[in-house]
Write a protein that holds these residues in place. Sequence first.
Motif, PDB file in Angstrom:
ATOM      1  N   ILE A 186      22.031 -15.400   0.170  1.00 47.03           N
ATOM      2  CA  ILE A 186      22.692 -15.168   1.290  1.00 47.03           C
ATOM      3  C   ILE A 186      24.057 -16.471   0.648  1.00 47.03           C
ATOM      4  CG2 ILE A 186      23.410 -15.479   3.518  1.00 47.03           C
ATOM      5  CD1 ILE A 186      20.581 -14.912   3.690  1.00 47.03           C
ATOM      6  N   ILE A 187      23.269 -17.746   0.738  1.00 47.20           N
ATOM      7  CA  ILE A 187      24.854 -18.260  -0.016  1.00 47.20           C
ATOM      8  C   ILE A 187      25.860 -18.333  -0.841  1.00 47.20           C
ATOM      9  CG2 ILE A 187      25.173 -20.756  -1.184  1.00 47.20           C
ATOM     10  CD1 ILE A 187      22.764 -21.991   0.322  1.00 47.20           C
ATOM     11  N   GLY A 188      24.907 -17.368  -1.980  1.00 45.62           N
ATOM     12  CA  GLY A 188      26.022 -17.031  -2.978  1.00 45.62           C
ATOM     13  C   GLY A 188      26.999 -16.159  -2.254  1.00 45.62           C
ATOM     14  N   ALA A 189      25.849 -14.472  -1.989  1.00 46.59           N
ATOM     15  CA  ALA A 189      26.564 -14.073  -1.301  1.00 46.59           C
ATOM     16  C   ALA A 189      28.629 -14.397  -0.014  1.00 46.59           C
ATOM     17  CB  ALA A 189      25.925 -12.753   0.004  1.00 46.59           C
ATOM     18  N   ILE A 190      28.232 -15.689   0.788  1.00 43.18           N
ATOM     19  CA  ILE A 190      28.756 -16.057   1.090  1.00 43.18           C
ATOM     20  C   ILE A 190      30.271 -16.715   0.873  1.00 43.18           C
ATOM     21  CG2 ILE A 190      29.248 -17.648   3.325  1.00 43.18           C
ATOM     22  CD1 ILE A 190      28.054 -15.876   4.740  1.00 43.18           C
ATOM     23  N   PHE A 191      29.702 -17.541   0.096  1.00 42.04           N
ATOM     24  CA  PHE A 191      30.808 -17.749  -0.854  1.00 42.04           C
ATOM     25  C   PHE A 191      32.049 -16.511  -1.275  1.00 42.04           C
ATOM     26  CE2 PHE A 191      28.232 -22.024  -1.133  1.00 42.04           C
ATOM     27  CZ  PHE A 191      29.444 -22.846  -1.152  1.00 42.04           C
ATOM     28  N   ALA A 192      31.224 -16.042  -1.690  1.00 42.13           N
ATOM     29  CA  ALA A 192      31.865 -14.659  -2.538  1.00 42.13           C
ATOM     30  C   ALA A 192      32.606 -14.279  -0.954  1.00 42.13           C
ATOM     31  CB  ALA A 192      31.758 -13.975  -3.131  1.00 42.13           C
ATOM     32  N   PHE A 193      32.321 -14.248  -0.148  1.00 41.49           N
ATOM     33  CA  PHE A 193      32.811 -13.221   0.924  1.00 41.49           C
ATOM     34  C   PHE A 193      33.637 -14.902   0.965  1.00 41.49           C
ATOM     35  CE2 PHE A 193      33.471 -13.575   6.100  1.00 41.49           C
ATOM     36  CZ  PHE A 193      33.818 -11.339   5.896  1.00 41.49           C
ATOM     37  N   LEU A 194      33.870 -16.084   1.731  1.00 42.80           N
ATOM     38  CA  LEU A 194      34.996 -16.286   2.090  1.00 42.80           C
ATOM     39  C   LEU A 194      36.119 -16.960   1.436  1.00 42.80           C
ATOM     40  CD1 LEU A 194      32.131 -19.652   2.811  1.00 42.80           C
ATOM     41  CD2 LEU A 194      34.684 -18.269   4.624  1.00 42.80           C
ATOM     42  N   ILE A 195      36.059 -16.195   0.152  1.00 46.42           N
ATOM     43  CA  ILE A 195      37.611 -16.146  -0.791  1.00 46.42           C
ATOM     44  C   ILE A 195      38.453 -15.431  -0.862  1.00 46.42           C
ATOM     45  CG2 ILE A 195      38.296 -15.531  -3.011  1.00 46.42           C
ATOM     46  CD1 ILE A 195      35.583 -16.251  -4.698  1.00 46.42           C
ATOM     47  N   LYS A 196      37.899 -14.256   0.921  1.00 43.44           N
ATOM     48  CA  LYS A 196      38.448 -13.378   1.349  1.00 43.44           C
ATOM     49  C   LYS A 196      39.054 -13.028   3.393  1.00 43.44           C
ATOM     50  CE  LYS A 196      40.221 -10.695  -2.436  1.00 43.44           C
ATOM     51  NZ  LYS A 196      42.051 -10.901  -2.681  1.00 43.44           N
ATOM     52  N   ASN A 197      38.181 -14.487   3.072  1.00 43.91           N
ATOM     53  CA  ASN A 197      37.944 -14.434   5.115  1.00 43.91           C
ATOM     54  C   ASN A 197      38.452 -16.147   4.913  1.00 43.91           C
ATOM     55  OD1 ASN A 197      35.405 -14.891   7.485  1.00 43.91           O
ATOM     56  ND2 ASN A 197      36.533 -13.447   7.386  1.00 43.91           N
ATOM     57  N   TRP A 198      38.905 -17.043   4.123  1.00 47.03           N
ATOM     58  CA  TRP A 198      39.225 -17.734   4.769  1.00 47.03           C
ATOM     59  C   TRP A 198      40.431 -17.649   5.435  1.00 47.03           C
ATOM     60  CZ3 TRP A 198      36.223 -21.542   5.101  1.00 47.03           C
ATOM     61  CH2 TRP A 198      36.478 -23.378   5.338  1.00 47.03           C
ATOM     62  N   HIS A 199      41.130 -18.494   5.964  1.00 44.15           N
ATOM     63  CA  HIS A 199      42.191 -18.314   6.970  1.00 44.15           C
ATOM     64  C   HIS A 199      44.010 -18.469   5.776  1.00 44.15           C
ATOM     65  CE1 HIS A 199      44.920 -19.199  10.231  1.00 44.15           C
ATOM     66  NE2 HIS A 199      45.730 -19.465   9.547  1.00 44.15           N
ATOM     67  N   PRO A 200      44.965 -17.434   5.686  1.00 45.25           N
ATOM     68  CA  PRO A 200      44.313 -16.110   6.604  1.00 45.25           C
ATOM     69  C   PRO A 200      44.023 -15.301   6.171  1.00 45.25           C
ATOM     70  CG  PRO A 200      46.685 -16.298   6.005  1.00 45.25           C
ATOM     71  CD  PRO A 200      45.576 -17.897   5.625  1.00 45.25           C
TER      72      PRO A 200
END
Length: 334
Positions: A186-200
Motif C-alpha cells: 500500500i505504501i508503494g501505491a500511495i506514493f504513486a497516487f500522491l504524485i497527482k493528489n498533492w496540492h493542487p
Amino acid sequence: MNPIYKLFFFLPIISFGITFLFIPFSKLLAQKFYIFDTPSKLSIHQYPTPRTGGIALFIGFCFGSVLLYYLLNNIVILEFLFFSFLFFLIGLYDDKFNLSPYIRLIYQIVFCSLFFYSFNVIKIINIYYLDYFLNVMLYTLFINSINFWDGMDGLAASTILFYLIILLIIALFINSNLIFGSSLIIIGAIFAFLIKNWHPSKLFMGDSGSYFLGSTIFLLIYEAVKLFPYDKSRFLFWIVILNLPFYDAVFAYFRRIMNRKPFAYGDRNHFYDLLLFKNIKQIHVLFISNIIVAIFGINALIVLIYPLFGIIQFSILFTLYLFYTIKIGSLRNF
C-alpha cells in the motif's frame, strides 16, 4: 533480517509502478463516464476533479497482494483482498451514481458482518453477540472515517502512510509477514497516487479509494490486534491505533446527534476544516494533522511494549485532543 523480508522490498516498487501506470487509465475512465467531484458548499477544491484514483490504487494493490500470496502461501491475504474488493465496488458505484448514504451504510454493515461471521471476533466484553456488534461497528466506522478524512488534497493518502509506518513497526514486533508485506504494497501505491493528489490535486481517490483503503487498513489493524500479546489491554490498543480520523468521525456522528441532523448530513466541522477556518494553509494543516496521527501511532507502539505506561499516556493525549477540538468548535453546527 529474515530472508523473506528482502523479497518484500520489491513489493512497494511493483505496486508503485502498476499504480503509476494505471493513473492515466483511471483519468480516462473519469472522462468517459464523467466521474468527477464537482465543487459544492462542502468542498475545498474549486474545479471539477476526477475521482477515479481509487481504481489505480486498487489495481496496484491487487498485483502486489497476489505476489505476496505466492511468497507467503497464506490464503488470508486473498480473503482480505476479497473483502476490500467489496468495499471498492460500493465506493466505485457511489462515485458514479451517488448511492443513497443509507443504502451505502446498509451494504457496509452487511459486508462487515460477513467478515466477522467468517473470521474470529475480537473479544471486548466476552459476550459474543455484543462483541460481534462492537467489532462490526468499529469496522464500519473506521471505513467511513477514512472517507470523511479525504476532504483535502493529500490528507487521507499521507495519513494512511503514517498508519502503515506504524503497522510496519508493529509487524516486526509481533512477527507478522502478512502485515509487513501488505503495508509495503500500500505504501508503494500511495506514493504513486500522491504524485497527482498533492496540492493542487489533479486526481482524487474517490469513495472507491477511501472505502477500499479504509477496509484494508482496518483488516491489517485487526490482524495486529488479534496477535496482540496482552489480553487486558487489547481493546485499548485497538482504540489507540485507530487514531485521529477515527476520533474525528466519532465527533462527527456525535455532533450530528447533538444538532439533530441525520447521520448522512455533511458539514465543515471536521478537524482539518476547523484548522482551515483559522486561515492556516493547507500544507500546514496537513503537517499538523499528520504530526498528531504520528503521536497517537507512537502511543500505540508504547501500549504494545509497556501497556500501563501507554494507557496513562493515551489518557493524557486524548484529553488534550478532546479539549482542543471542542475549543475550536468541533461540536458546533456550521
